[in-house]
Design a protein around this motif. Structure first.
Motif, PDB file in Angstrom:
ATOM      1  N   VAL A 173      78.707  45.922  70.270  1.00 15.91           N
ATOM      2  CA  VAL A 173      78.132  44.627  69.931  1.00 15.91           C
ATOM      3  C   VAL A 173      78.965  44.064  68.781  1.00 15.91           C
ATOM      4  O   VAL A 173      78.906  44.565  67.656  1.00 15.91           O
ATOM      5  CB  VAL A 173      76.646  44.778  69.531  1.00 15.91           C
ATOM      6  N   SER A 174      79.750  43.042  69.088  1.00 10.57           N
ATOM      7  CA  SER A 174      80.699  42.508  68.089  1.00 10.57           C
ATOM      8  C   SER A 174      80.035  41.463  67.209  1.00 10.57           C
ATOM      9  O   SER A 174      80.185  40.268  67.439  1.00 10.57           O
ATOM     10  CB  SER A 174      81.895  41.869  68.788  1.00 10.57           C
ATOM     11  N   LEU A 175      79.289  41.914  66.216  1.00 12.89           N
ATOM     12  CA  LEU A 175      78.626  40.966  65.311  1.00 12.89           C
ATOM     13  C   LEU A 175      79.527  40.649  64.136  1.00 12.89           C
ATOM     14  O   LEU A 175      80.256  41.517  63.656  1.00 12.89           O
ATOM     15  CB  LEU A 175      77.328  41.576  64.769  1.00 12.89           C
ATOM     16  N   THR A 176      79.438  39.410  63.677  1.00 15.08           N
ATOM     17  CA  THR A 176      80.159  39.041  62.459  1.00 15.08           C
ATOM     18  C   THR A 176      79.206  39.277  61.291  1.00 15.08           C
ATOM     19  O   THR A 176      78.187  38.585  61.190  1.00 15.08           O
ATOM     20  CB  THR A 176      80.532  37.543  62.490  1.00 15.08           C
ATOM     21  N   PRO A 177      79.499  40.261  60.426  1.00 12.42           N
ATOM     22  CA  PRO A 177      78.564  40.480  59.325  1.00 12.42           C
ATOM     23  C   PRO A 177      78.681  39.366  58.286  1.00 12.42           C
ATOM     24  O   PRO A 177      79.728  38.733  58.175  1.00 12.42           O
ATOM     25  CB  PRO A 177      79.010  41.819  58.720  1.00 12.42           C
ATOM     26  N   LYS A 178      77.592  39.152  57.560  1.00  8.62           N
ATOM     27  CA  LYS A 178      77.653  38.216  56.435  1.00  8.62           C
ATOM     28  C   LYS A 178      78.589  38.805  55.391  1.00  8.62           C
ATOM     29  O   LYS A 178      78.749  40.041  55.356  1.00  8.62           O
ATOM     30  CB  LYS A 178      76.261  38.068  55.815  1.00  8.62           C
ATOM     31  N   PRO A 179      79.178  37.980  54.517  1.00 13.31           N
ATOM     32  CA  PRO A 179      80.046  38.568  53.479  1.00 13.31           C
ATOM     33  C   PRO A 179      79.273  39.649  52.719  1.00 13.31           C
ATOM     34  O   PRO A 179      78.151  39.420  52.270  1.00 13.31           O
ATOM     35  CB  PRO A 179      80.371  37.371  52.577  1.00 13.31           C
ATOM     36  N   GLY A 180      79.856  40.832  52.653  1.00 17.44           N
ATOM     37  CA  GLY A 180      79.195  41.955  51.972  1.00 17.44           C
ATOM     38  C   GLY A 180      78.082  42.563  52.807  1.00 17.44           C
ATOM     39  O   GLY A 180      77.348  43.435  52.338  1.00 17.44           O
ATOM     40  N   GLY A 181      77.910  42.090  54.049  1.00 17.10           N
ATOM     41  CA  GLY A 181      76.816  42.566  54.914  1.00 17.10           C
ATOM     42  C   GLY A 181      77.065  43.979  55.427  1.00 17.10           C
ATOM     43  O   GLY A 181      78.147  44.541  55.240  1.00 17.10           O
ATOM     44  N   ASP A 182      76.058  44.491  56.105  1.00 16.32           N
ATOM     45  CA  ASP A 182      76.107  45.877  56.555  1.00 16.32           C
ATOM     46  C   ASP A 182      76.776  45.964  57.937  1.00 16.32           C
ATOM     47  O   ASP A 182      76.250  45.443  58.922  1.00 16.32           O
ATOM     48  CB  ASP A 182      74.663  46.408  56.621  1.00 16.32           C
ATOM     49  N   ARG A 183      77.892  46.629  57.994  1.00 14.26           N
ATOM     50  CA  ARG A 183      78.628  46.743  59.258  1.00 14.26           C
ATOM     51  C   ARG A 183      77.852  47.562  60.296  1.00 14.26           C
ATOM     52  O   ARG A 183      78.072  47.428  61.492  1.00 14.26           O
ATOM     53  CB  ARG A 183      79.985  47.405  58.962  1.00 14.26           C
ATOM     54  N   THR A 184      76.961  48.420  59.816  1.00 10.71           N
ATOM     55  CA  THR A 184      76.263  49.293  60.765  1.00 10.71           C
ATOM     56  C   THR A 184      75.210  48.538  61.593  1.00 10.71           C
ATOM     57  O   THR A 184      74.639  49.094  62.515  1.00 10.71           O
ATOM     58  CB  THR A 184      75.570  50.480  60.057  1.00 10.71           C
ATOM     59  N   GLU A 185      74.976  47.273  61.261  1.00 10.57           N
ATOM     60  CA  GLU A 185      73.990  46.509  62.027  1.00 10.57           C
ATOM     61  C   GLU A 185      74.374  46.479  63.508  1.00 10.57           C
ATOM     62  O   GLU A 185      73.517  46.552  64.391  1.00 10.57           O
ATOM     63  CB  GLU A 185      73.887  45.074  61.479  1.00 10.57           C
ATOM     64  N   GLU A 186      75.670  46.389  63.780  1.00  9.12           N
ATOM     65  CA  GLU A 186      76.077  46.308  65.187  1.00  9.12           C
ATOM     66  C   GLU A 186      75.726  47.596  65.938  1.00  9.12           C
ATOM     67  O   GLU A 186      75.467  47.575  67.140  1.00  9.12           O
ATOM     68  CB  GLU A 186      77.566  45.950  65.322  1.00  9.12           C
ATOM     69  N   VAL A 187      75.715  48.706  65.228  1.00  5.39           N
ATOM     70  CA  VAL A 187      75.355  49.982  65.864  1.00  5.39           C
ATOM     71  C   VAL A 187      73.858  49.997  66.172  1.00  5.39           C
ATOM     72  O   VAL A 187      73.428  50.392  67.260  1.00  5.39           O
ATOM     73  CB  VAL A 187      75.731  51.167  64.944  1.00  5.39           C
ATOM     74  N   GLN A 188      73.072  49.528  65.207  1.00 10.06           N
ATOM     75  CA  GLN A 188      71.612  49.498  65.420  1.00 10.06           C
ATOM     76  C   GLN A 188      71.257  48.594  66.603  1.00 10.06           C
ATOM     77  O   GLN A 188      70.391  48.919  67.421  1.00 10.06           O
ATOM     78  CB  GLN A 188      70.906  48.980  64.160  1.00 10.06           C
ATOM     79  N   VAL A 189      71.943  47.457  66.688  1.00 10.41           N
ATOM     80  CA  VAL A 189      71.662  46.534  67.798  1.00 10.41           C
ATOM     81  C   VAL A 189      72.045  47.175  69.130  1.00 10.41           C
ATOM     82  O   VAL A 189      71.289  47.126  70.112  1.00 10.41           O
ATOM     83  CB  VAL A 189      72.397  45.187  67.594  1.00 10.41           C
ATOM     84  N   ALA A 190      73.214  47.809  69.163  1.00 12.75           N
ATOM     85  CA  ALA A 190      73.664  48.451  70.414  1.00 12.75           C
ATOM     86  C   ALA A 190      72.665  49.529  70.835  1.00 12.75           C
ATOM     87  O   ALA A 190      72.290  49.626  72.011  1.00 12.75           O
ATOM     88  CB  ALA A 190      75.052  49.053  70.214  1.00 12.75           C
ATOM     89  N   GLN A 191      72.207  50.321  69.876  1.00 14.26           N
ATOM     90  CA  GLN A 191      71.229  51.371  70.197  1.00 14.26           C
ATOM     91  C   GLN A 191      69.937  50.754  70.718  1.00 14.26           C
ATOM     92  O   GLN A 191      69.342  51.232  71.687  1.00 14.26           O
ATOM     93  CB  GLN A 191      70.921  52.205  68.960  1.00 14.26           C
ATOM     94  N   GLN A 192      69.512  49.662  70.063  1.00  9.02           N
ATOM     95  CA  GLN A 192      68.239  49.055  70.460  1.00  9.02           C
ATOM     96  C   GLN A 192      68.338  48.457  71.859  1.00  9.02           C
ATOM     97  O   GLN A 192      67.376  48.511  72.637  1.00  9.02           O
ATOM     98  CB  GLN A 192      67.809  47.997  69.436  1.00  9.02           C
TER      99      GLN A 192
END
Ligand code: SF4
Length: 401
Positions: A249-268
């Motif tokens: 899931v190729s999400l653009t994180p907010k500046p300083g955002g958490d890169r692992t969000e894309e992993v959580q979304v893919a898992q969900q």
């Protein structure tokens, strides 16, 4: 196999992600790979865009190994992959897979450069992803197909030709890789676009004509809810049809955002599609005018946060706990029904209802909570349930109890 992770056939759909650090920065990149792996990314890709990055790669994989992180690291190559992989053999050796974009291997010596990369993959026994991207589609191929199309009596629209060109680019490169000597089972294909409908169409075509494992993902999905929803929409349609062997899931994180969000979304996405189980699921109703307090929202949130914080220990202590279903409902309209479908559920009192919260375990009303300690009591019930249901992990030949 990518490292020790099987991809394709009947194997579970694998979650992957990509770093956004400068790969030449060994410490930052190794650190982010570990964070992504800890979050559940089963494969992590890094860009290898210059000599400094290629030099850094073996040090990064060494650091990961020393830290006990076994996640396979994939190298993403554009334009100069043929040079970097031949000039930096330690880089070529330490990566678990190479990603090649057939549109970005040079124009004059395209096939020669592509073959050089494939030869390195054969030499070091690595799989390859042939990753076509509509933003960098092989222009010679596309122009040729557009010209051919214009000569037809019934020319197809440009979008259809572009999708066919993406499929053709991937298949042509796969054929060339196999003719060079790379094994059929050492190739993964992807064809990324940024539109959901285009994504579905291009992958249906690829899946219809080949048996290569497919890497799914929208390219440039975007930020926040837009990126999450677009990725979910596209990937879910394909996954439901049995298409896709690994997702990003190729999400653009907010500046300083958490890169692992894309992993959580893919898992969900995978868990919502009931293809994988990663974390217990908390079902909560949206609330409505029958819930005048935020008690149930807070309880749902607290329970989710509690489960999330406990999962690193629970995962090894309670095998199977990732399949747990908890329901936290706002009133008796749907509360008991939803609770009965969960392993453990609670239905809080709505407006005008008696201040009691029935708790259902395995579909049976077993307790009724009330008073100020509902949240604490429910958490204790949850702990006891998990211990009873999942707390029998095997140790050696015996059973721990
Ligand atoms: S379960 Fe009750 S509180 Fe929740 S949305 Fe339905 S009616 Fe409203």
């Amino acid at each position: 196999m990518i490292g020790d992770i099987p991809v394709g056939s009947e194997h579970p759909v694998v979650v992957q992600s990509m770093t956004n650090t400068d790969t030449a920065d060994i410490s930052a990149t190794a650190g982010q790979i570990r964070s992504l792996a800890d979050a559940g990314s089963e494969l992590v890709r890094v860009t290898v865009n210059n000599e400094e990055s290629a030099k850094a790669v073996p040090y990064i994989t060494e650091r990961l190994e020393q830290a006990g992180c076994t996640v396979p690291v994939i190298g993403d190559f554009h334009y100069n992959g043929h040079l970097l992989l031949t000039r930096f053999p330690e880089c070529a050796r330490s990566l678990a897979k190479y990603r090649i974009n057939p549109g970005n291997v040079g124009t004059r010596h395209r096939d020669k450069n592509f073959i050089t990369i494939i030869e390195q993959a054969i030499k070091y026994d690595k799989p390859v992803r042939i990753g076509v991207n509509w933003g960098s589609l092989d222009q010679t191929l596309l122009t040729g197909m557009m010209d051919e199309n214009s000569k037809r009596n019934d020319p197809l629209d440009a979008r259809t030709v572009m999708i066919s060109a993406m499929v053709e680019s991937a298949m042509r490169s796969a054929r060339l890789a196999e003719e060079t000597g790379l094994g059929h089972d050492r190739i993964i294909l992807s064809a990324k676009v940024s539109g959901v409908r285009d994504l579905v169409e291009v992958y249906r075509k690829l899946a219809g004509i080949s048996d290569y494992p497919l890497h799914l993902g929208l390219t440039e999905a975007g930020m926040g809810t837009k990126g999450i929803i677009a990725s979910t929409a596209g990937l879910s349609v394909l996954l439901q049809e049995g298409i896709g062997d690994t997702i990003r899931v190729s999400l653009t994180p907010k500046p300083g955002g958490d890169r692992t969000e894309e992993v959580q979304v893919a898992q969900q996405i995978l868990q919502s599609m009931e293809l994988r189980r990663f974390n217990p699921q908390v079902t909560a109703c949206p609330g409505c005018g029958r819930t005048t307090s935020t008690l149930f929202q807070k309880l749902a949130d607290d329970i989710w946060a509690y489960i999330h914080s406990q999962m690193p220990q629970w995962r090894s202590r309670y095998p199977g706990v990732e399949g747990l279903k908890v329901a936290v409902m706002g009133c008796v309209v749907n509360g008991p029904g939803e609770s009965k479908h969960a392993d453990i559920g609670i239905s809080l009192p709505g407006t005008g209802e008696a201040p009691k919260a029935p708790v259902y375990i395995d579909g049976i009303h077993t307790r009724t909570l009330q008073g100020e300690t509902i949240a604490k009591d429910f958490q204790e019930i949850l702990d006891t349930y998990i211990e009873k249901k999942f707390g029998r992990d095997r140790v050696g030949l015996g059973i721990r109890d």
